[in-house]
Design an enzyme around this catalytic site. Structure first.
Site, PDB file in Angstrom:
ATOM      1  N   MET A  30       0.851  -1.190   0.000  1.00 29.89           N
ATOM      2  CA  MET A  30       0.000   0.000   0.000  1.00 29.89           C
ATOM      3  C   MET A  30       0.895   1.253   0.000  1.00 29.89           C
ATOM      4  O   MET A  30       0.445   2.339   0.365  1.00 29.89           O
ATOM      5  CB  MET A  30      -0.932  -0.012   1.214  1.00 29.89           C
ATOM      6  CG  MET A  30      -1.871  -1.227   1.174  1.00 29.89           C
ATOM      7  SD  MET A  30      -3.432  -0.977   2.019  1.00 29.89           S
ATOM      8  CE  MET A  30      -2.854  -0.720   3.678  1.00 29.89           C
ATOM      9  N   LEU A  33       6.823   3.116   1.424  1.00 30.92           N
ATOM     10  CA  LEU A  33       7.687   1.949   1.609  1.00 30.92           C
ATOM     11  C   LEU A  33       8.752   2.178   2.671  1.00 30.92           C
ATOM     12  O   LEU A  33       9.229   3.291   2.866  1.00 30.92           O
ATOM     13  CB  LEU A  33       8.355   1.608   0.277  1.00 30.92           C
ATOM     14  CG  LEU A  33       7.378   1.372  -0.882  1.00 30.92           C
ATOM     15  CD1 LEU A  33       8.148   1.078  -2.163  1.00 30.92           C
ATOM     16  CD2 LEU A  33       6.406   0.239  -0.571  1.00 30.92           C
ATOM     17  N   HIS A  37       9.320  -3.492   3.479  1.00 34.83           N
ATOM     18  CA  HIS A  37       8.894  -3.756   2.103  1.00 34.83           C
ATOM     19  C   HIS A  37      10.098  -4.102   1.225  1.00 34.83           C
ATOM     20  O   HIS A  37      10.015  -4.971   0.362  1.00 34.83           O
ATOM     21  CB  HIS A  37       8.236  -2.504   1.489  1.00 34.83           C
ATOM     22  CG  HIS A  37       6.969  -2.086   2.139  1.00 34.83           C
ATOM     23  ND1 HIS A  37       6.868  -0.957   2.905  1.00 34.83           N
ATOM     24  CD2 HIS A  37       5.737  -2.646   2.133  1.00 34.83           C
ATOM     25  CE1 HIS A  37       5.628  -0.825   3.335  1.00 34.83           C
ATOM     26  NE2 HIS A  37       4.919  -1.846   2.899  1.00 34.83           N
TER      27      HIS A  37
HETATM   28  O1  PAF Z   1      -0.110  -5.789   3.710  1.00 39.59           O
HETATM   29  C1  PAF Z   1      -0.517  -4.879   2.963  1.00 39.59           C
HETATM   30  O2  PAF Z   1       0.155  -3.884   2.693  1.00 39.59           O
HETATM   31  C2  PAF Z   1      -1.907  -4.982   2.344  1.00 39.59           C
HETATM   32  O3  PAF Z   1      -2.798  -5.589   3.229  1.00 39.59           O
HETATM   33  C3  PAF Z   1      -1.910  -5.709   0.980  1.00 39.59           C
HETATM   34  C4  PAF Z   1      -1.461  -7.149   1.099  1.00 39.59           C
HETATM   35  C5  PAF Z   1      -1.003  -4.965   0.000  1.00 39.59           C
HETATM   36  C6  PAF Z   1      -3.331  -5.725   0.399  1.00 39.59           C
HETATM   37  O4  PAF Z   1      -3.836  -4.432   0.225  1.00 39.59           O
END
Ligand code: PAF
Length: 281
Positions: A30, A33, A37
């Site tokens: 989402m 970052l 991530h």
């Molecule tokens: O973990 C996340 O950032 C979100 O829940 C995901 C997996 C990208 C789904 O929107």
């Protein structure tokens, strides 16, 4: 690195890679970052020839409209980090690209979505399973990486992939922590300095639970100790302490005979944080 906002354009690009025999690793995010991530991106790059990252703040997994509105965003910075990491393609759809006008299909893991954190965050895991299904169908990756910090989410996605016969491998990656133990989260920037210090109680509680499990404590003893630790932190507002069987997230009691999942959530100054991990007797 190429960026795409329309599913069809990304598909055409990825079809080209597949025709060249390239495998595709996928990291759904989402945005906003952080090192957590980037560890998922690095793992995907180890396991696949090309990495695709999606950035989409999925409205259907937010219960509170204010939480959705104030979710931190910085796409330019995200793109610079992903370019630097050698990502092949970034998918940046708009809400209409993912939920076309008149959308009415949802995906739900019936039990797993509605226990534990799913019980307190009604509809959250339905939103996650639905958007991840859509993203998997668009990207059609060979593998996808998710963080173990969102342990229940990881189990929801594994279950959905098994049940719906998605031809891909789900890789769970260890939680990345700040030097002082706070689990990396895009929400951490919303914490004021005192709440950030207070939030360290979550990692301390996980460590204490592991210590107790190793020393032969029962599930009830672990649950009581961890609850007491978080409640003793005056800046925390405890949402949940769940100790379950690992993977299935089924209830467990007494002396554990196998791995447990410990799932914590608490508010610090109105910022909801979660920290979850497996612990071993
Ligand atoms: O973990 C996340 O950032 C979100 O829940 C995901 C997996 C990208 C789904 O929107």
């Amino acid at each position: 690195m190429e960026t795409f906002s329309h599913p069809g354009d990304l598909r055409r690009h990825l079809d080209g890679l597949r025709r060249q025999g390239r495998s595709i690793g996928f990291v759904p995010t989402m945005g906003f970052l952080h090192a957590g991530h980037m560890a998922l991106v690095a793992r995907a790059a180890q396991e696949a020839d090309r990495v695709v990252v999606s950035i989409f703040v999925n409205p259907t997994q937010f219960g509170d409209p204010h939480d959705l509105e104030t979710y931190p965003r910085d796409t330019e910075r995200d793109l610079a980090m992903l370019r630097e990491a050698g990502v092949d393609a970034v998918f940046l759809p708009g809400v209409k690209d993912i939920y076309p006008e008149g959308s009415e299909t949802i995906v739900e893991t019936m039990r797993l979505a509605n226990v534990l954190h799913g019980e307190v965050r009604e509809g959250h895991f339905r939103g996650v399973a639905t958007v991840v299904t859509k993203l998997f169908n668009i990207v059609q990756p060979d593998l996808a990486c998710f963080g173990e910090k969102d342990y229940q989410q990881l189990q929801v996605i594994r279950t959905m992939v098994r049940d719906l016969h998605f031809p891909l491998r789900v890789i769970g990656c260890p939680t990345v922590r700040e030097a002082d133990g706070l689990a990396m989260s895009s929400r951490n920037v919303k914490l004021d300095p005192e709440d950030r210090v207070a939030a360290l109680v979550l990692n301390r509680a996980l460590d204490r639970a592991q210590e107790m499990a190793s020393a032969g404590a029962t599930v009830e003893e672990i649950q009581a100790e961890v609850t007491g630790m978080i409640q003793a932190e005056p800046r925390s507002h405890l949402r949940a302490v769940d100790v379950t069987e690992a993977v299935t997230l089924r209830p467990v009691s007494g002396k554990p005979s196998g791995p447990l999942a410990l799932m914590l959530s608490a508010d610090f100054g109105g910022v909801l944080l979660i920290d979850q991990r497996e612990i071993f007797p």
